[in-house]
Design an enzyme around this catalytic site. Structure first.
Site, PDB file in Angstrom:
ATOM      1  N   GLU A   4      65.217  -4.545 -19.421  1.00 13.84           N
ATOM      2  CA  GLU A   4      65.692  -3.779 -18.274  1.00 13.84           C
ATOM      3  C   GLU A   4      64.660  -2.736 -17.910  1.00 13.84           C
ATOM      4  OE1 GLU A   4      69.535  -1.084 -16.836  1.00 13.84           O
ATOM      5  OE2 GLU A   4      69.455  -1.914 -18.875  1.00 13.84           O
TER       6      GLU A   4
ATOM      7  N   ASP B 128      53.342  -3.645 -13.259  1.00 16.54           N
ATOM      8  CA  ASP B 128      54.473  -3.298 -12.405  1.00 16.54           C
ATOM      9  C   ASP B 128      53.873  -2.835 -11.094  1.00 16.54           C
ATOM     10  OD1 ASP B 128      57.445  -3.172 -12.394  1.00 16.54           O
ATOM     11  OD2 ASP B 128      57.060  -1.140 -11.701  1.00 16.54           O
TER      12      ASP B 128
END
Length: 209
Positions: free
Chosen positions: A46, A75
């Site tokens: 997560e 990311d």
């Protein structure tokens, strides 16, 4: 500051096929064998960070711990000036569970129209993190600035078709993979946000065979 050198095998902590292709191509000249988190059936952690760098670290550390190998995670996202930086960290979530980036791009254009925004400036951000099973991490970031246009082209992935980088009349969706994230190693020049971040990573943590 001393950096830890990466050699041998590395896990690319992604289940995104487009990112996997780009990262493998970037790593290829350095003799590093890359296996993806998807190929190892590693779970996706997560992403609870509030910055790109935090989410990249979460993914890299999780993959390193689960595999016992160094792990490499990205990311990244699209930040639109007139939308106060959105979609930003939530760039993938705007595409929904089905990864419908056509819908996500339409949503961005709709939001800009709803606000009456004439400013179409935006930038892509990439945070790359290398993590080792002992918890050591290395962070590198890259950005590329440009304008949003009506989506054009089928190359790339994600929001590429609507992003026209500064100095180009083509979108990332119209630019070849080689041109988008190829690196001129003599000058250290690169176009995409991920390639720019990778240049700094390579200079610090990789060695040519």
């Amino acid at each position: 500051m001393s950096h830890r050198i990466l050699t041998g095998r590395v896990v690319i902590a992604t289940h995104n096929a487009g990112k996997l292709v780009e990262m493998r191509e970037l790593l290829a000249p350095f003799g590093v064998e890359a296996v993806s988190a998807g190929e190892l059936s590693l779970p996706e952690p997560e992403e609870t960070g509030t910055m790109f760098s935090e989410n990249a670290a979460i993914k890299a550390l999780a993959a390193a711990e689960a595999s016992g190998l160094p792990a490499f995670a990205d990311d990244s996202g699209l930040c639109v000036d007139a939308l106060d930086g959105a979609p930003g960290l939530f760039s993938a979530r705007w595409a929904g569970a089905s990864k419908d980036f056509s819908g996500a791009m339409a949503r961005i254009l709709s939001e800009l129209d709803r606000r009456g925004a004439t400013n179409r400036r935006a930038h892509f951000v990439s945070a790359l993190v290398l993590a080792w099973p002992d918890g050591h991490t290395e962070l590198f970031e890259g950005r590329v600035f440009g304008d949003l246009v009506e989506p054009r082209g089928t190359a790339g992935f994600g929001y590429d078709p609507m992003f026209r980088p500064d100095g180009f009349d083509r979108t990332f969706g119209e630019i070849s993979s080689e041109e988008k994230h190829g690196v001129d190693w003599q000058s250290g020049q690169a176009l995409s946000h991920r390639a720019r971040a990778f240049v700094t990573l390579a200079e610090a943590c990789l060695r040519r065979p």
